[in-house]
Scaffold this active site. Structure first.
Site, mmCIF file in Angstrom:
data_model
loop_
_atom_site.group_PDB
_atom_site.id
_atom_site.type_symbol
_atom_site.label_atom_id
_atom_site.label_comp_id
_atom_site.label_asym_id
_atom_site.label_seq_id
_atom_site.Cartn_x
_atom_site.Cartn_y
_atom_site.Cartn_z
ATOM 1 C CG ASP A 107 -65.960 -15.261 -12.607
ATOM 2 O OD1 ASP A 107 -65.542 -14.549 -13.190
ATOM 3 O OD2 ASP A 107 -65.652 -16.415 -13.107
ATOM 4 C CB VAL A 108 -65.709 -9.476 -12.658
ATOM 5 C CG1 VAL A 108 -65.424 -8.945 -11.144
ATOM 6 C CG2 VAL A 108 -64.175 -9.877 -13.174
ATOM 7 C CE1 TYR A 110 -52.469 -7.999 -17.346
ATOM 8 C CE2 TYR A 110 -50.506 -6.870 -18.095
ATOM 9 C CZ TYR A 110 -51.450 -7.092 -17.043
ATOM 10 O OH TYR A 110 -51.397 -6.096 -16.068
ATOM 11 C CB THR A 140 -48.289 -7.252 -5.463
ATOM 12 O OG1 THR A 140 -48.171 -7.731 -6.902
ATOM 13 C CG2 THR A 140 -48.623 -5.909 -5.313
#
Length: 279
Positions: A61-62, A175, A210
């Protein structure tokens, strides 16, 4: 010396497409992903097509400082950090506003913090941003920008909410703001890394076909209108974004540093042209 590459979010989507390109410039590639099984599957598949490059999955998990320290230790044990494609991130339908900031902006800063001691001449990093902040939003406010420039401050999330107000809880707005912070972070990090001979840039994809992009399009009619406004009259492909990332990581881009590369089929140019025609 062994050259080491990292792709975060490397188990699928644009991260996986970036991973397909990196064996051209590294000897060992670490596929970092929160989905351990997905990273392992991707590593096995890539190993079949790139037998010369050693490819390892790395579950992470970054936003986990301890995990990032383990990643840095692994890279240092393998060789020299040559290339980082930081594609891990989440989009508006995937989480609440706090998690979006934590993964997309704070996670980017934490990854850079962990890997900075490994940066050396020739190290190149590309972070994924977005065209979203270029379309407007709170990231253009100087007061908000000042807060975005300190993503690792302990009270960062509280400060950004106070500055923007309750509207920041809209995940699309969050975002856009977080990705605007990535743009600014890359500019500042380029100044820090430059004296070491290392580089960092960002890419800002437009509407890309995507699974994650289709999920967003299904809940956000604006993305369909952006596709309609795109001069190339289509959505982008993950491999087209990966090609831009591969260029920025390559030696051919050795004097490209601290900039954002917009990969959007020209939609931003079209919107600017339309806006100018109204004045």
């Amino acid at each position: 010396m062994t050259n080491v590459g990292i792709v975060t979010g490397g188990g699928r989507g644009m991260g996986l497409e970036c991973a397909r390109r990196l064996p051209e410039i590294v000897d060992v590639l670490l596929l970092v992903d929160l989905d351990e099984a997905g990273a392992a599957r991707a590593a096995r598949a890539l190993s079949e097509t790139s037998p010369v490059t050693r490819i390892e999955p790395f579950a992470l998990d970054v936003t986990d400082r301890d995990g990032l320290a383990r990643l840095a230790d692994r890279v240092a044990g393998l060789g020299t950090l040559r290339a980082v494609a930081h594609a891990a991130g989440i989009s508006p339908t995937m989480a609440d506003w706090r998690r979006i900031f934590t993964v997309d902006l704070i996670g980017t800063a934490l990854l850079a913090e962990a890997l900075r001691p490994l940066a050396t001449a020739g190290t190149a990093t590309v972070c994924f941003a977005s065209m979203a902040p270029l379309l407007g939003g709170p990231a253009s406010d100087p007061a908000v920008r000042a807060i975005l420039d300190e993503p690792l401050a302990e009270d960062f999330l509280d400060r950004i909410r106070d500055a923007v107000g309750p509207s920041i809880e809209d995940t699309g707005l969050a975002y856009s703001c977080a990705k605007g912070g990535v743009h600014r972070f890359v500019s500042h990090e380029a100044v820090r890394l430059g004296p070491l001979g290392a580089r960092i840039c960002s890419v800002s994809p437009g509407v890309i076909d995507t699974p994650q992009g289709r999920q967003e399009a299904a809940s956000n009619p604006t993305l369909g209108r952006l596709t309609d406004a795109t001069p190339l009259a289509r959505t982008g492909r993950a491999e087209e974004v990966a090609a831009a990332v591969a260029f920025l990581l390559s030696d051919q881009a050795s004097f490209v540093n601290g900039i954002d590369l917009l990969v959007d089929g020209g939609v931003h140019a079209a919107l600017r042209t339309h806006a100018a025609s109204l004045h």
